[in-house]
Design a protein around this motif. Sequence first.
Motif, short mmCIF file in Angstrom:
data_model
loop_
_atom_site.label_atom_id
_atom_site.label_comp_id
_atom_site.label_asym_id
_atom_site.label_seq_id
_atom_site.Cartn_x
_atom_site.Cartn_y
_atom_site.Cartn_z
N UNK A 1 -14.41 9.72 6.67
CA UNK A 1 -13.01 10.06 6.88
C UNK A 1 -12.14 8.90 6.42
N UNK A 2 -11.15 9.18 5.61
CA UNK A 2 -10.23 8.14 5.18
C UNK A 2 -9.27 7.82 6.31
N UNK A 3 -8.91 6.57 6.39
CA UNK A 3 -7.99 6.14 7.41
C UNK A 3 -6.72 5.68 6.70
N UNK A 4 -5.90 6.63 6.27
CA UNK A 4 -4.79 6.34 5.38
C UNK A 4 -3.72 5.51 6.03
N UNK A 5 -3.05 4.71 5.24
CA UNK A 5 -1.94 3.91 5.72
C UNK A 5 -1.08 3.54 4.54
N UNK A 6 0.15 3.19 4.81
CA UNK A 6 1.02 2.72 3.74
C UNK A 6 0.53 1.40 3.20
N UNK A 7 0.77 1.14 1.90
CA UNK A 7 0.34 -0.10 1.31
C UNK A 7 1.47 -0.96 0.82
N UNK A 8 2.63 -0.34 0.49
CA UNK A 8 3.71 -1.09 -0.14
C UNK A 8 4.18 -2.20 0.78
N UNK A 9 4.16 -3.43 0.27
CA UNK A 9 4.66 -4.56 1.04
C UNK A 9 3.67 -5.11 2.03
N UNK A 10 2.61 -4.39 2.30
CA UNK A 10 1.57 -4.81 3.25
C UNK A 10 2.16 -5.40 4.52
N UNK A 11 2.68 -4.55 5.43
CA UNK A 11 3.15 -5.05 6.72
C UNK A 11 2.05 -5.79 7.46
N UNK B 1 -12.05 3.92 -1.24
CA UNK B 1 -11.15 3.98 -0.10
C UNK B 1 -10.43 2.67 0.16
N UNK B 2 -10.98 1.55 -0.31
CA UNK B 2 -10.34 0.25 -0.04
C UNK B 2 -8.96 0.14 -0.68
N UNK C 1 -3.07 6.84 11.52
CA UNK C 1 -4.27 7.59 11.14
C UNK C 1 -3.95 9.06 10.96
N UNK C 2 -4.31 9.59 9.80
CA UNK C 2 -4.08 11.00 9.49
C UNK C 2 -5.24 11.47 8.61
N UNK C 3 -6.13 12.30 9.14
CA UNK C 3 -7.31 12.72 8.37
C UNK C 3 -6.94 13.54 7.13
N UNK C 4 -5.72 14.07 7.08
CA UNK C 4 -5.31 14.87 5.92
C UNK C 4 -4.63 14.02 4.84
N UNK C 5 -4.50 12.72 5.09
CA UNK C 5 -3.82 11.84 4.14
C UNK C 5 -4.55 11.81 2.80
N UNK C 6 -3.80 11.95 1.71
CA UNK C 6 -4.35 11.87 0.36
C UNK C 6 -3.69 10.72 -0.37
N UNK D 1 -4.14 9.59 -3.58
CA UNK D 1 -3.60 9.92 -4.90
C UNK D 1 -2.28 10.69 -4.82
N UNK D 2 -2.19 11.63 -3.88
CA UNK D 2 -0.96 12.40 -3.74
C UNK D 2 0.19 11.52 -3.28
N UNK D 3 -0.09 10.57 -2.40
CA UNK D 3 0.96 9.65 -1.94
C UNK D 3 1.42 8.75 -3.08
N UNK D 4 0.48 8.25 -3.88
CA UNK D 4 0.87 7.43 -5.03
C UNK D 4 1.70 8.24 -6.03
N UNK D 5 1.35 9.51 -6.19
CA UNK D 5 2.12 10.38 -7.07
C UNK D 5 3.52 10.60 -6.51
N UNK D 6 3.61 10.84 -5.21
CA UNK D 6 4.91 11.05 -4.57
C UNK D 6 5.81 9.84 -4.72
#
Length: 275
Positions: A1-11, A123-124, A176-181, A183-188
């Motif tokens: 399961x991916x454990x998605x999170x925002x990456x921009x700026x790395x809080x 996933x990293x 945490x959101x198991x439905x997080x994608x 590639x789709x977030x990067x596209x958005x």
Amino acid sequence: MSQGTGGAGLPGRVRELAASFQDPDVVAAYVHRPPYPAEVFDILESLMAGGPRRVLDLGAGEGALARPLAARVDHVDAVEISPAMVAAGRSRPGGDRPNLSWHVEAAETMSVRGPYALVTAGASLHWMDWEPTLARAAGLLAPGAFVAIVDQHHLQLEWRDALREVIVRHSRNPGYDPAFSLPDELSRLGLFEIRGRRETAPTVFRQPMDDYIEHFHSTASLARALMPPQEAAEFRAEVEDVVGEHRDANGELVLRTAASIVWGLVVPQQPAGQP
């Protein structure tokens, strides 16, 4: 399961979670993750641009992508910020191939040189600063070459909903959101132009209960180092309670896994201050 999170700026919280991959306990738990199906590497080979078959693997970890790829291509540069992960990767099958070079450095500022026929990431990539990482990768790609993002997931888990409740209760990632994608977030965000998607055929993976629980501790959000010992014991007991009745006659879990591969092009970004 991916454990998605925002990456921009790395809080700060994201940096803290990402640092878990330096933990020897997390590194040791990696061996219990399901292996990528062979079909993944067939698909990645088919995506390579012409010219030398050189691959750059971002956030390589212990080489789950880089080591098998090195057996199929001319050269692989595996970039991984964790020295402990690289040490583990070197000692695992294929980790000492002469055409596999390990680089202990951050992907955002990596010093490797292209051109590459393909850039891969697992996933990293969730835990990197996306914009500078992709911009750096774009400058290393051969003309027309793709970035391919690979994700591994379990299929049709009878215990999925109950397990999700356990993970949400103990995860150190509040987003945490198991439905997080990814590639789709990067596209958005306008960072990535998706050109194609494939999912591998399901494969069967058998795993003892102890190993199944251990694979969760190879993730940043469920690293034991971030849990008090009592909570780690509670997590184990809760997972056993959810999954225990699903073991087969040999006491193992019969898991069906698949991998998704999404590939595309990095979208050039305007320098700051320019319209």
